[in-house]
Design an enzyme around this catalytic site. Structure first.
Site, PDB file in Angstrom:
ATOM      1  N   GLU A 122      55.471  14.142  12.360  1.00 16.04           N
ATOM      2  CA  GLU A 122      56.576  15.018  12.735  1.00 16.04           C
ATOM      3  C   GLU A 122      57.500  15.230  11.534  1.00 16.04           C
ATOM      4  O   GLU A 122      57.852  14.257  10.893  1.00 16.04           O
ATOM      5  CB  GLU A 122      57.393  14.428  13.900  1.00 16.04           C
ATOM      6  CG  GLU A 122      58.429  15.433  14.378  1.00 16.04           C
ATOM      7  CD  GLU A 122      59.278  14.901  15.549  1.00 16.04           C
ATOM      8  OE1 GLU A 122      59.063  13.774  16.010  1.00 16.04           O
ATOM      9  OE2 GLU A 122      60.162  15.636  15.975  1.00 16.04           O
ATOM     10  N   MET A 264      58.706   6.596  15.576  1.00 18.75           N
ATOM     11  CA  MET A 264      58.058   7.850  15.924  1.00 18.75           C
ATOM     12  C   MET A 264      57.234   7.692  17.191  1.00 18.75           C
ATOM     13  O   MET A 264      56.457   6.759  17.342  1.00 18.75           O
ATOM     14  CB  MET A 264      57.172   8.305  14.754  1.00 18.75           C
ATOM     15  CG  MET A 264      56.421   9.595  14.996  1.00 18.75           C
ATOM     16  SD  MET A 264      57.550  10.992  15.232  1.00 18.75           S
ATOM     17  CE  MET A 264      56.573  11.982  16.356  1.00 18.75           C
ATOM     18  N   GLU A 265      57.416   8.665  18.093  1.00 19.94           N
ATOM     19  CA  GLU A 265      56.896   8.572  19.455  1.00 19.94           C
ATOM     20  C   GLU A 265      55.450   9.041  19.636  1.00 19.94           C
ATOM     21  O   GLU A 265      55.079   9.460  20.745  1.00 19.94           O
ATOM     22  CB  GLU A 265      57.800   9.404  20.371  1.00 19.94           C
ATOM     23  CG  GLU A 265      57.703  10.941  20.175  1.00 19.94           C
ATOM     24  CD  GLU A 265      58.789  11.538  19.289  1.00 19.94           C
ATOM     25  OE1 GLU A 265      59.351  10.785  18.457  1.00 19.94           O
ATOM     26  OE2 GLU A 265      59.070  12.751  19.398  1.00 19.94           O
ATOM     27  N   ASN A 266      54.600   8.963  18.613  1.00 22.86           N
ATOM     28  CA  ASN A 266      53.213   9.410  18.754  1.00 22.86           C
ATOM     29  C   ASN A 266      52.603   8.942  20.073  1.00 22.86           C
ATOM     30  O   ASN A 266      52.794   7.808  20.499  1.00 22.86           O
ATOM     31  CB  ASN A 266      52.366   8.820  17.619  1.00 22.86           C
ATOM     32  CG  ASN A 266      53.071   8.891  16.297  1.00 22.86           C
ATOM     33  OD1 ASN A 266      53.341   9.978  15.794  1.00 22.86           O
ATOM     34  ND2 ASN A 266      53.418   7.741  15.740  1.00 22.86           N
ATOM     35  N   GLU A 299      61.814   5.802  22.062  1.00 21.75           N
ATOM     36  CA  GLU A 299      60.453   6.277  21.752  1.00 21.75           C
ATOM     37  C   GLU A 299      59.590   6.235  23.011  1.00 21.75           C
ATOM     38  O   GLU A 299      58.787   7.133  23.252  1.00 21.75           O
ATOM     39  CB  GLU A 299      59.812   5.449  20.635  1.00 21.75           C
ATOM     40  CG  GLU A 299      60.616   5.361  19.339  1.00 21.75           C
ATOM     41  CD  GLU A 299      61.121   6.680  18.803  1.00 21.75           C
ATOM     42  OE1 GLU A 299      60.455   7.723  19.034  1.00 21.75           O
ATOM     43  OE2 GLU A 299      62.182   6.700  18.145  1.00 21.75           O
ATOM     44  N   GLU A 321      65.039  15.772  21.776  1.00 20.22           N
ATOM     45  CA  GLU A 321      65.853  14.711  21.179  1.00 20.22           C
ATOM     46  C   GLU A 321      67.166  14.477  21.926  1.00 20.22           C
ATOM     47  O   GLU A 321      67.519  13.336  22.221  1.00 20.22           O
ATOM     48  CB  GLU A 321      66.099  14.996  19.694  1.00 20.22           C
ATOM     49  CG  GLU A 321      64.818  14.967  18.839  1.00 20.22           C
ATOM     50  CD  GLU A 321      64.024  13.671  18.960  1.00 20.22           C
ATOM     51  OE1 GLU A 321      64.544  12.686  19.507  1.00 20.22           O
ATOM     52  OE2 GLU A 321      62.854  13.655  18.516  1.00 20.22           O
TER      53      GLU A 321
HETATM   54  N1  B3K Z   1      60.914  12.142  16.636  1.00 19.63           N
HETATM   55  C1  B3K Z   1      61.098  11.146  15.606  1.00 19.63           C
HETATM   56  C2  B3K Z   1      61.837  11.654  14.426  1.00 19.63           C
HETATM   57  C3  B3K Z   1      60.969  12.215  13.385  1.00 19.63           C
HETATM   58  C4  B3K Z   1      61.807  12.631  12.222  1.00 19.63           C
HETATM   59  C5  B3K Z   1      61.117  13.662  11.398  1.00 19.63           C
HETATM   60  N2  B3K Z   1      61.976  14.176  10.362  1.00 19.63           N
HETATM   61  C6  B3K Z   1      61.807   9.952  16.113  1.00 19.63           C
HETATM   62  C7  B3K Z   1      62.629  10.160  17.314  1.00 19.63           C
HETATM   63  O1  B3K Z   1      63.553  10.926  17.349  1.00 19.63           O
HETATM   64  O2  B3K Z   1      62.340   9.543  18.295  1.00 19.63           O
HETATM   65 ZN    ZN Z   2      63.622  11.034  19.456  1.00 19.57          ZN
END
Ligand code: B3K
Ligand code: ZN
Length: 873
Positions: A122, A264-266, A299, A321
């Protein structure tokens, strides 16, 4: 100009239904073979070229449906792969690229951290792994096969569920992962390495057993226990509170030591900055524990708000977010103390988002253009985004809000969607018109809300007049009035809320005033006596409130308000005024100092308030917060001195009570990270800080003793920080002791770096330069860099803002250097300059010179160039 506009959004001409990746890790390169099942989108004309994104890629082979392509059929550059005339039907594109994760210092895409292969995709990192339609509205199912040396990488992880694996000969092995949920490429992840793990399980409400694991470097497993506990509590909370269950057979978390962000929420494979996983009492503070709990939750909560329902395009970032921050804030409130959590969230909002919203980097929570999307992972998108959702919940009430959320999941599961769609479900579920409310997403800037009051003794009529105004922000000279929910009470002489017999002039729904116009006067009939208004209870809207209340009335609220948030706020307001008066040259009067100190002492002794709350009550507004309120001709030294003299006055007057409070909380119980125990430590350490900074007799020695005797990092670091902040006679020695005895652990080394960085002391810059110049300093690790320079730029206002400009130059030199290796880290640090125009003329010029110097040197990344251009604009 490569600005991208929301108005130009168009669906992709091609879709990618399925992705099969074959990733082969070798000693010094990685090969990625991708089979993409592609089909033309609905309205796509035959012959429309297909342009796949790339970033620093080299194409080795290419075929369609198994047949190699002739050269004239495609064009491959490092940043794009174009198929001139793709088949007008479903087809399989096969490509192979070669990567060198070992040299990837940007930490986007596939890289190696401590020998472990890992990814961050991301927002646009997947294009650094394979040619792809790297945009969040392309949803595909994935099958990933990884092959690696068994000794080098016994652990092979990707998204979804494990679906096979085995020996690959030659000391190598392979693993297969299948993710059944269609997802955008930014949620892709893989990890390969020699990792330890802790395992647990969670049974969902409907009875499915999920295998949980946290992977980390060997020897750190015991430090993952708290994170695992937080994960299980998060899973249970999301079921209880929102009816949301986890959906795969496994949930894996991996802690890595080089990471650009928090985590990071993969899908099914969260990757974490290890500082947000590892905790044990000797190395992590209470604040670290709380941070781990909230980010683990955040996450995890993304699985529904972000993954199952994702963003159509990156302009919609706050769809996932803001909502997910709101959810993690609510989790913390339910798990800990609601008012304390609210105070902490508001402090963070004011420290990070308000300055952003009031400066050159201001942007709407849903921006409509960007040059570099990485620069929009901001406090506005996250924290203001959460405030907007919170206001929605306030306006609709708990049940109404939940009804909207239920409809959101029902209607949009599996979608890549928009803010408009999000608002629409709440409008539909509640039957309300939310079109004006939507402005919160579209309009930047923090509204100023001014309140006046009139009281008519004869008629028992009480009126509140509100005036809202939002100042211009970049690209938005004119502002519309916002919907502002003001939770309130009319506090009577005995301290409890009074009622009224009638109300007119505006929308009042029990304890909520809903402002919709630029000016509103609300009149209450039949009020028993002149009230003291308690407004914006719980900080019900992210605005700057100014009222005509005097210090005495504020102190009355500090003692009596039924809303704990406003009790805290009242003390902050009183302190703020005393400090700002002092900055303006008015000496602190004995009467004012006495009255304020009395209120603090009373709060300190009050029953029914928890220690964590008291700790916040005893914490004066931060220097940066004071600077923000002053807003122009800021002289950080004058602010520091004024705040300092108020602390001295308090500690002089309340030394005895503070000392007693300290002693009363000194019992040496075994460490537990729970909210009550953490609150006790927070209060004790806040008291210590006041005494040490206030120069109370014996206080410096008390800090030194606490430092040496501390049984946990919270108390040790608090003692060190107090000593450093006051630069006591022992400060230097304590810093050296800490370096010698406690910094073998890199996360504790970060605390030492930050302690050095925040010393409000003339020698600080020199010390930091020496640390950075050490050839052993780990100059590619984001945590180390941020601990040193990020802390300096954001949390040391007098030294960053040195009158001679040396602090500014130190930071711009650092940015220029780091930018060559890691643009994300460089650009983020540079945002500290967003306040530069608020300085007095000398510092303003010095800051501008440093910034212009950076611009003139040239060669900056797009990330850093974008922040710099907007900051100077
Ligand atoms: N979604 C990720 C953040 C990624 C940042 C990329 N520049 C973590 C979060 O907000 O949960
Ligand atoms: Zn987030």
């Amino acid at each position: 100009d490569q600005t991208i506009y929301l108005k130009d959004y168009a669906p992709s001409p091609y879709l990618i239904e399925r992705v099969e990746l074959d990733v082969r890790f070798e000693e010094s390169e990685t090969r990625v073979r991708a089979l993409l099942t592609i089909l033309p989108n609905r309205d796509t004309e035959p012959g429309t070229p297909l342009v796949l994104d790339g970033d620093e890629l080299t194409l080795d082979t290419i075929a369609i449906d198994g047949l190699p392509l002739v050269l004239s059929a495609y064009a491959a550059t490092p940043d794009a792969l174009t198929l001139m005339e793709p088949p007008h039907r479903r087809f399989v594109l096969e490509t192979e690229v070669r990567l060198t994760p070992e040299t990837n210092t940007r930490l986007m895409g596939l890289y190696r951290s401590n020998g472990v292969w890992c990814t961050q995709c991301e927002p646009e990192g997947f294009r650094r792994i394979t040619y792809f339609l790297d945009r969040p509205d392309i949803l595909s199912t994935y099958k990933v096969t990884m092959t690696a040396d068994r000794a080098l990488a016994p652990i092979l992880l990707s998204n979804g569920n494990p679906s096979g694996g085995g020996d690959a000969g030659d000391g190598r092995h392979y693993a297969v992962w299948e993710d059944p949920f269609p997802k955008p490429a930014y949620l892709f992840a893989l990890v390969a390495g020699d990792l330890a793990a802790i395992h647990d399980s969670f049974t969902t409400a409907s009875g499915r057993k999920v295998a949980l694991a946290i992977y980390c470097e060997h020897g750190k497993q015991e430090q993952c226990a708290y994170a695992m506990d937080a994960l299980k509590r998060s899973m249970a909370w999301d079921e209880r509170r929102f009816g949301l269950e986890y959906d795969l057979d496994v949930f894996n978390i991996v802690a890595v030591s080089d990471f650009n962000f928090g985590a990071m929420e993969n899908k099914g494979l969260n990757i974490f900055n290890d500082k947000l996983v590892f905790a044990r009492p000797e190395t992590a503070t209470d604040v670290d524990y709380a941070g781990i709990e909230s980010v683990i939750a955040h996450e995890y909560f993304h699985n529904w708000t972000g993954n199952r329902i994702t963003c159509r395009d990156w302009f919609q970032l706050c769809l996932k977010e803001g909502l997910t921050v709101y959810r993690d804030q609510e989790f913390t409130m339910d798990e800990r103390s609601r008012p304390v959590a609210r105070i902490e969230d508001v402090r963070k909002l004011r420290a990070t988002q308000f300055p952003e919203d009031g400066g050159p980097l201001a942007h709407p929570a849903r921006p409509d253009n960007y040059r570099e999307i990485n620069n929009f992972y901001t406090a506005t998108v996250y924290e203001k985004g959460a405030e907007i959702v919170r206001m929605l919940a306030t306006l609709l009430g708990e049940a109404g809000f939940r009804k909207g959320m239920d409809l959101y999941f029902e209607r949009h599961d599996g979608d890549a969607t928009t803010i408009e769609a999000f608002i629409a479900v709440f409008a539909e579920a509640s039957g309300r018109d939310l079109s004006q409310f939507e402005q919160w997403y579209l309009q930047a800037g923090t509204p100023d809300l001014e309140v006046g009051e009139t009281w008519d003794e004869a008629t028992r009529r009480y009126s509140l007049s509100f005036r809202q105004r939002t100042r211009p922000t970049p690209g938005q000279p004119e502002k519309a009035p916002m919907v502002i929910p003001v939770r309130f009470g009319l506090v009577g002489p005995n301290g409890s809320d009074m009622g009224w017999s009638g109300v007119s002039g505006g929308r009042v729904e029990s304890d909520l005033i809903v402002l919709e116009d630029g000016e509103t006067t609300i009149t209450f009939e039949g009020v028993a006596s002149r009230p003291v208004p308690s407004l914006l209870r719980g900080f019900s809207a992210p605005v700057n409130l100014t009222s005509s209340l005097g210090q005495a009335e504020k102190l009355f609220l500090a003692r009596h308000d039924a809303d704990p948030f406003n009790r805290w706020q009242a003390l902050q307001d009183v302190a703020m005024k005393l400090i700002i008066d002092a900055v303006d040259g008015a000496a602190l009067s004995t009467a004012d100092a006495d009255a304020f100190t009395d209120a603090l002492v009373e709060t300190l002794g009050a029953e029914g308030l928890d220690d964590a709350f008291k700790a916040h009550a005893l914490t004066l507004p931060a220097e940066t917060d004071i600077a923000r309120i002053i807003g122009k001709s800021v002289d950080p030294d004058a602010i520091h001195a004024a705040r300092q003299s108020l602390i001295a006055a308090i500690s002089e007057r309340a030394g005895h009570a503070l000392g007693e409070a300290y002693d009363a909380r000194s019992a040496d119980t075994p460490y537990s990270p729970g909210a009550a125990e953490a609150g006790r430590r927070a209060l004790r350490n806040t008291v210590l800080g006041l005494l040490v900074r206030g120069g109370a007799p014996g206080a410096a020695a008390r800090a030194t003793t606490q430092y040496h005797e501390a049984g946990n990092m919270t108390d040790r670091l608090a003692a060190l920080s107090s000593a450093v902040a006051a630069w006591t006679g022992d400060a230097q020695a304590l810093l050296e002791d800490f370096r010698t005895h406690h910094t073998a652990d890199p996360l504790v080394y970060d605390k030492w770096l930050a302690a050095n960085a925040i010393a409000p002391h003339g020698g600080t810059l020199e010390r930091l330069r020496a640390i950075l110049a050490d050839p052993d300093f780990p100059r590619n690790n984001p945590n180390r860099l941020r601990a040193l320079v990020g802390s300096f730029a954001n949390a040391n206002p007098t030294q960053f803002g040195r009158a001679d400009g040396a602090g500014f130059r130190f930071v711009t030199d650092f940015v220029a250097d780091v930018d060559r290796r890691n643009p994300n880290v460089a650009a983020r640090v540079l945002t500290a300059f967003r306040v530069w125009r608020t300085y007095e003329p000398g510092r303003r010029e010095a800051a501008e010179r440093a910034l212009r110097g950076l611009a003139e040197a040239g060669g900056l990344s797009r990330n850093t160039a974008d922040i710099l251009a907007r900051t100077l604009d």
